[in-house]
Design an enzyme around this catalytic site. Sequence first.
Site, PDB file in Angstrom:
ATOM      1  N   SER A   1      -5.294  -4.194  -5.994  1.00  0.00           N
ATOM      2  CA  SER A   1      -5.363  -3.487  -4.715  1.00  0.00           C
ATOM      3  C   SER A   1      -6.805  -3.121  -4.390  1.00  0.00           C
ATOM      4  O   SER A   1      -7.611  -2.876  -5.296  1.00  0.00           O
ATOM      5  CB  SER A   1      -4.528  -2.208  -4.836  1.00  0.00           C
ATOM      6  OG  SER A   1      -4.816  -1.324  -3.789  1.00  0.00           O
TER       7      SER A   1
ATOM      8  N   TYR B   1      -1.864   5.765 -10.007  1.00  0.00           N
ATOM      9  CA  TYR B   1      -1.514   4.424  -9.508  1.00  0.00           C
ATOM     10  C   TYR B   1      -2.759   3.542  -9.448  1.00  0.00           C
ATOM     11  O   TYR B   1      -2.783   2.424  -9.966  1.00  0.00           O
ATOM     12  CB  TYR B   1      -0.867   4.515  -8.119  1.00  0.00           C
ATOM     13  CG  TYR B   1      -0.774   3.166  -7.425  1.00  0.00           C
ATOM     14  CD1 TYR B   1       0.164   2.230  -7.831  1.00  0.00           C
ATOM     15  CD2 TYR B   1      -1.657   2.820  -6.390  1.00  0.00           C
ATOM     16  CE1 TYR B   1       0.237   0.981  -7.236  1.00  0.00           C
ATOM     17  CE2 TYR B   1      -1.589   1.583  -5.784  1.00  0.00           C
ATOM     18  CZ  TYR B   1      -0.641   0.665  -6.206  1.00  0.00           C
ATOM     19  OH  TYR B   1      -0.581  -0.576  -5.611  1.00  0.00           O
TER      20      TYR B   1
ATOM     21  N   LYS C   1      -4.114  -0.066 -11.739  1.00  0.00           N
ATOM     22  CA  LYS C   1      -4.644  -1.358 -11.267  1.00  0.00           C
ATOM     23  C   LYS C   1      -5.980  -1.670 -11.953  1.00  0.00           C
ATOM     24  O   LYS C   1      -6.250  -2.805 -12.340  1.00  0.00           O
ATOM     25  CB  LYS C   1      -4.813  -1.348  -9.743  1.00  0.00           C
ATOM     26  CG  LYS C   1      -3.498  -1.218  -8.975  1.00  0.00           C
ATOM     27  CD  LYS C   1      -2.549  -2.369  -9.278  1.00  0.00           C
ATOM     28  CE  LYS C   1      -1.216  -2.239  -8.571  1.00  0.00           C
ATOM     29  NZ  LYS C   1      -0.195  -3.180  -9.055  1.00  0.00           N
TER      30      LYS C   1
HETATM   31  P1  NAD Z   1       7.933  -3.311  -3.925  1.00  0.00           P
HETATM   32  O1  NAD Z   1       8.282  -1.990  -4.518  1.00  0.00           O
HETATM   33  O2  NAD Z   1       8.582  -3.710  -2.655  1.00  0.00           O
HETATM   34  O3  NAD Z   1       8.218  -4.474  -4.997  1.00  0.00           O
HETATM   35  C1  NAD Z   1       8.127  -4.280  -6.378  1.00  0.00           C
HETATM   36  C2  NAD Z   1       9.377  -4.901  -7.008  1.00  0.00           C
HETATM   37  O4  NAD Z   1       9.270  -4.772  -8.415  1.00  0.00           O
HETATM   38  C3  NAD Z   1      10.665  -4.214  -6.580  1.00  0.00           C
HETATM   39  O5  NAD Z   1      11.625  -5.203  -6.229  1.00  0.00           O
HETATM   40  C4  NAD Z   1      11.086  -3.446  -7.829  1.00  0.00           C
HETATM   41  O6  NAD Z   1      12.492  -3.335  -7.906  1.00  0.00           O
HETATM   42  C5  NAD Z   1      10.502  -4.303  -8.914  1.00  0.00           C
HETATM   43  N1  NAD Z   1      10.173  -3.608 -10.176  1.00  0.00           N
HETATM   44  C6  NAD Z   1       9.381  -2.523 -10.359  1.00  0.00           C
HETATM   45  N2  NAD Z   1       9.312  -2.219 -11.652  1.00  0.00           N
HETATM   46  C7  NAD Z   1      10.052  -3.140 -12.319  1.00  0.00           C
HETATM   47  C8  NAD Z   1      10.335  -3.371 -13.672  1.00  0.00           C
HETATM   48  N3  NAD Z   1       9.879  -2.595 -14.649  1.00  0.00           N
HETATM   49  N4  NAD Z   1      11.123  -4.421 -13.993  1.00  0.00           N
HETATM   50  C9  NAD Z   1      11.623  -5.243 -13.042  1.00  0.00           C
HETATM   51  N5  NAD Z   1      11.382  -5.066 -11.735  1.00  0.00           N
HETATM   52  C10 NAD Z   1      10.601  -4.028 -11.375  1.00  0.00           C
HETATM   53  O7  NAD Z   1       6.334  -3.343  -3.809  1.00  0.00           O
HETATM   54  P2  NAD Z   1       5.395  -4.374  -3.037  1.00  0.00           P
HETATM   55  O8  NAD Z   1       4.852  -3.699  -1.849  1.00  0.00           O
HETATM   56  O9  NAD Z   1       6.080  -5.680  -2.896  1.00  0.00           O
HETATM   57  O10 NAD Z   1       4.209  -4.482  -4.091  1.00  0.00           O
HETATM   58  C11 NAD Z   1       4.146  -5.509  -5.054  1.00  0.00           C
HETATM   59  C12 NAD Z   1       2.904  -5.328  -5.902  1.00  0.00           C
HETATM   60  O11 NAD Z   1       1.759  -5.320  -5.058  1.00  0.00           O
HETATM   61  C13 NAD Z   1       2.859  -4.037  -6.711  1.00  0.00           C
HETATM   62  O12 NAD Z   1       2.264  -4.310  -7.959  1.00  0.00           O
HETATM   63  C14 NAD Z   1       1.962  -3.139  -5.886  1.00  0.00           C
HETATM   64  O13 NAD Z   1       1.324  -2.177  -6.666  1.00  0.00           O
HETATM   65  C15 NAD Z   1       0.973  -4.161  -5.333  1.00  0.00           C
HETATM   66  N6  NAD Z   1       0.312  -3.718  -4.086  1.00  0.00           N
HETATM   67  C16 NAD Z   1       1.070  -3.358  -3.008  1.00  0.00           C
HETATM   68  C17 NAD Z   1       0.438  -2.927  -1.843  1.00  0.00           C
HETATM   69  C18 NAD Z   1       1.248  -2.487  -0.647  1.00  0.00           C
HETATM   70  O14 NAD Z   1       0.688  -1.818   0.227  1.00  0.00           O
HETATM   71  N7  NAD Z   1       2.527  -2.858  -0.528  1.00  0.00           N
HETATM   72  C19 NAD Z   1      -0.958  -2.864  -1.778  1.00  0.00           C
HETATM   73  C20 NAD Z   1      -1.704  -3.262  -2.894  1.00  0.00           C
HETATM   74  C21 NAD Z   1      -1.051  -3.694  -4.048  1.00  0.00           C
HETATM   75  N1  UFG Z   2      -1.516   7.037   8.602  1.00  0.00           N
HETATM   76  C1  UFG Z   2      -1.268   7.939   9.625  1.00  0.00           C
HETATM   77  N2  UFG Z   2      -0.011   8.431   9.741  1.00  0.00           N
HETATM   78  C2  UFG Z   2       1.009   8.086   8.909  1.00  0.00           C
HETATM   79  C3  UFG Z   2       0.747   7.152   7.879  1.00  0.00           C
HETATM   80  C4  UFG Z   2      -0.539   6.661   7.743  1.00  0.00           C
HETATM   81  O1  UFG Z   2      -2.165   8.275  10.387  1.00  0.00           O
HETATM   82  O2  UFG Z   2       2.139   8.594   9.068  1.00  0.00           O
HETATM   83  C5  UFG Z   2      -2.866   6.479   8.463  1.00  0.00           C
HETATM   84  C6  UFG Z   2      -3.530   6.835   7.135  1.00  0.00           C
HETATM   85  O3  UFG Z   2      -4.201   8.060   7.248  1.00  0.00           O
HETATM   86  C7  UFG Z   2      -4.464   5.654   6.944  1.00  0.00           C
HETATM   87  C8  UFG Z   2      -3.737   4.477   7.622  1.00  0.00           C
HETATM   88  O4  UFG Z   2      -2.754   5.072   8.454  1.00  0.00           O
HETATM   89  O5  UFG Z   2      -5.641   5.883   7.641  1.00  0.00           O
HETATM   90  C9  UFG Z   2      -3.069   3.550   6.634  1.00  0.00           C
HETATM   91  O6  UFG Z   2      -2.271   4.327   5.756  1.00  0.00           O
HETATM   92  P1  UFG Z   2      -1.237   3.666   4.744  1.00  0.00           P
HETATM   93  O7  UFG Z   2      -0.559   4.790   4.022  1.00  0.00           O
HETATM   94  O8  UFG Z   2      -0.382   2.686   5.456  1.00  0.00           O
HETATM   95  O9  UFG Z   2      -2.159   2.811   3.763  1.00  0.00           O
HETATM   96  P2  UFG Z   2      -3.342   3.257   2.805  1.00  0.00           P
HETATM   97  O10 UFG Z   2      -4.557   2.541   3.277  1.00  0.00           O
HETATM   98  O11 UFG Z   2      -3.420   4.713   2.678  1.00  0.00           O
HETATM   99  O12 UFG Z   2      -2.840   2.697   1.393  1.00  0.00           O
HETATM  100  C10 UFG Z   2      -2.174   1.449   1.209  1.00  0.00           C
HETATM  101  C11 UFG Z   2      -1.150   1.554   0.084  1.00  0.00           C
HETATM  102  C12 UFG Z   2      -1.840   1.811  -1.227  1.00  0.00           C
HETATM  103  C13 UFG Z   2      -2.861   0.758  -1.482  1.00  0.00           C
HETATM  104  C14 UFG Z   2      -3.806   0.673  -0.318  1.00  0.00           C
HETATM  105  C15 UFG Z   2      -4.750  -0.473  -0.497  1.00  0.00           C
HETATM  106  O13 UFG Z   2      -0.252   2.604   0.352  1.00  0.00           O
HETATM  107  O14 UFG Z   2      -0.896   1.717  -2.268  1.00  0.00           O
HETATM  108  O15 UFG Z   2      -3.080   0.453   0.902  1.00  0.00           O
HETATM  109  O16 UFG Z   2      -4.047  -1.642  -0.779  1.00  0.00           O
HETATM  110  F1  UFG Z   2      -3.568   1.050  -2.599  1.00  0.00           F
END
Ligand code: NAD
Ligand code: UFG
Length: 341
Positions: free
Chosen positions: A125, A150, A154
């Site tokens: 991330s 969290y 990473k």
């Molecule tokens: P998500 O929660 O939708 O998907 C994660 C999946 O993993 C889920 O289906 C959950 O059931 C499964 N899971 C979690 N722990 C498990 C375990 N121990 N065994 C088996 N299954 C398990 O999340 P996502 O948004 O698809 O994110 C996927 C990856 O990308 C994560 O590693 C997250 O940290 C990373 N990531 C997400 C974002 C974001 O904004 N969505 C940003 C940066 C990084």
């Molecule tokens: N925001 C609002 N109102 C809301 C929600 C969000 O104004 O109700 C704003 C936040 O302040 C931020 C922007 O929208 O400025 C984006 O916020 P998000 O929560 O959607 O995303 P972040 O950038 O805070 O974080 C996300 C994931 C993290 C990840 C990061 C980088 O939640 O897990 O992107 O990948 F680490």
Amino acid sequence: MKKILVTGGAGYIGSHTVVELYNSGFEPVIVDNFCNSDKKVLSGIKAITGHEVTLYEGDCTDKAFMQQVFKQETLAGAIHFAAYKAVGESVAQPLKYYQNNIGSLLVLLDCMQAFAVNNLVFSSSCTVYGTPDQLPVTEKSPIKKAESPYGYTKQVAEQIIADMVRSNSGLAAIALRYFNPIGAHPSAKIGELPLGVPNNLVPFVTQTAAGIRKELVVFGNDYNTPDGTNIRDYIHVVDLAKAHVKTLQYLAGKSGFYDVINVGTGTGNSVLEVIASFEKVSGQNLPCRIGNRRPGDVEQVYAAVEKATRELGWQAGYTLEDALRDAWRWQLALAGKEGAR
Ligand code: NAD
Ligand code: UFG
């Protein structure tokens, strides 16, 4: 057909990646315990691709279970999505995050080594950069002290993978540093399923427009940005999914190799720009007000994406408007089918 293990393949990014793997001739094998996903996603994947997904239901931290999967399937590589991802929850329950996010990676690497599966794509991330010194953020930017457990999982996971590559010349791995994934599959058959009240901007926007939430609160408009609101690099989840396929193709045949690559669009958009863009593509008037800053929010962050283009031959194809249109279609499809969870 090459079989690819997709841990967390039923989740938001995983499910879209499973679709793109099928589209590129791979055979995904999902491991998921559904702790943050729903089995209905499997029928969505089938409706899009025509494939009955191979699924092992279980926990990636369970070594005996994972060994069984590796015994059963001849795998060419793995994409490791399975993790918990709620930043706030990780502050309140750090052990839960270290156990799952680090524990699952250790078990996976152990199995990969034991069964000589040598290609790994890891979900990292842009949170590893913290508040960046320079924009856009390149992969050479320093890693900052993590602001949450969290974020620390990473950073540690990247280090663990780098150490494994150094010790085990067979492994070839890339950590993809995602910026802000948004949107849904254009078919509206799969998308994000946030549990309870969403923390992230776009699901909150679509749920507010659908009448599930009263109003969107913009977290601060007194930042040092053109309109005063935070800037992020919002990447369509289908583009992000395609980056994983490109990465696997890039890793094929490599060994003793580790790198990190940003996955974003290269463009920053403010919260107010996202709202305006959403209103335009959805035709909805979004109830919103300006509120206080959210603790821990970085003022602005967006990716330098030249490395992804140069190394992987990948770049984002969808626009912010495309992603918001698809997020809205998905919200409407959800409301039509079952209502939000
Ligand atoms: P998500 O929660 O939708 O998907 C994660 C999946 O993993 C889920 O289906 C959950 O059931 C499964 N899971 C979690 N722990 C498990 C375990 N121990 N065994 C088996 N299954 C398990 O999340 P996502 O948004 O698809 O994110 C996927 C990856 O990308 C994560 O590693 C997250 O940290 C990373 N990531 C997400 C974002 C974001 O904004 N969505 C940003 C940066 C990084
Ligand atoms: N925001 C609002 N109102 C809301 C929600 C969000 O104004 O109700 C704003 C936040 O302040 C931020 C922007 O929208 O400025 C984006 O916020 P998000 O929560 O959607 O995303 P972040 O950038 O805070 O974080 C996300 C994931 C993290 C990840 C990061 C980088 O939640 O897990 O992107 O990948 F680490």
